[in-house]
Design an enzyme around this catalytic site. Sequence first.
Site, PDB file in Angstrom:
ATOM      1  CE  LYS A 202      -4.428  -1.726   1.048  1.00  0.00           C
ATOM      2  NZ  LYS A 202      -5.433  -2.075   2.049  1.00  0.00           N
ATOM      3  NE  ARG A 236      -7.678  -7.956  -0.071  1.00  0.00           N
ATOM      4  CZ  ARG A 236      -7.116  -7.254  -1.048  1.00  0.00           C
ATOM      5  NH1 ARG A 236      -6.052  -6.519  -0.812  1.00  0.00           N
ATOM      6  NH2 ARG A 236      -7.620  -7.295  -2.274  1.00  0.00           N
TER       7      ARG A 236
END
Length: 256
Positions: A202, A236
């Site tokens: 991210k 995840r």
Amino acid sequence: MGVVNITPDSFSDGGRFFDPAAAIAHAHKLMEEGADLIDLGAESSRPGAAAMVSAEEELRRLLPVLQGLRDLPLSVDTVKPEVMRVALAEGAAMINDINALRAPGALAAVAASDAAVCLMHMQGTPGTMQLAPRYADVVAEVKAFLQERVESACAAGIAPERVVIDPGFGFGKTLEHNLELLRRLHEFAALGVPVLAGWSRKSSLGTITGKPAGERLAASIAAALIAAQNGAAILRVHDVAATRDALAVLIAVEKK
Ligand code: HH2
């Protein structure tokens, strides 16, 4: 949870698994690397993503992959009740909803099945969420939102044993918000359901390291391990093998 994005435009792997055969092969590879669950996404939720794709287009991308992976434990990353219903009829084990079942009909779609559900927090929508994220107390506000969504899910007939929560790292949050949530992730245990954390590749990790999405493996693993240490039950990730190795070290240390 290993990520397979069947999209042309996901921020980290867009286009790589748009072809169903490539997506199917990648899912098998992630399982061999030690994933327990595969998360299939057919619509990108990256910050600033253009208009949502239609349910028809999402299903057109998803169905051949779902049908080609019937033997695997699958999660389907979608906000649309129409897509949820089809995915559940095809045997999906989990619905992963970044919108926490807020779309009309979404609670009922999941309640009609036996599948698990991940309820994620997001401030705003993918198109606008990173423009000016604002909280007085990010942990308290995200927790209160998730508590309300867990209660709504239970009231709709979804047993709490089927529910997982996720603070939604990067979804309407600044770097500081994301770090505060990670630092205090253990506080989410008070909601009484497992916590899922998604830090993989991210942009906050890009801000910290100065690296583009393709060079954030080490940073992703560091964040995943901190999340695990702070109580995350599900991670995840795009890079399953490397995350598994890192987790093996943590598990070995904690065994004593
Ligand atoms: N992050 C993304 C997508 N879905 N679901 C949950 N529960 N938690 C997350 O943190 C999360 C998520 C974004 O990552 P990615 O799938 O790699 O990108 P894109 O949304 O562009 O497809």
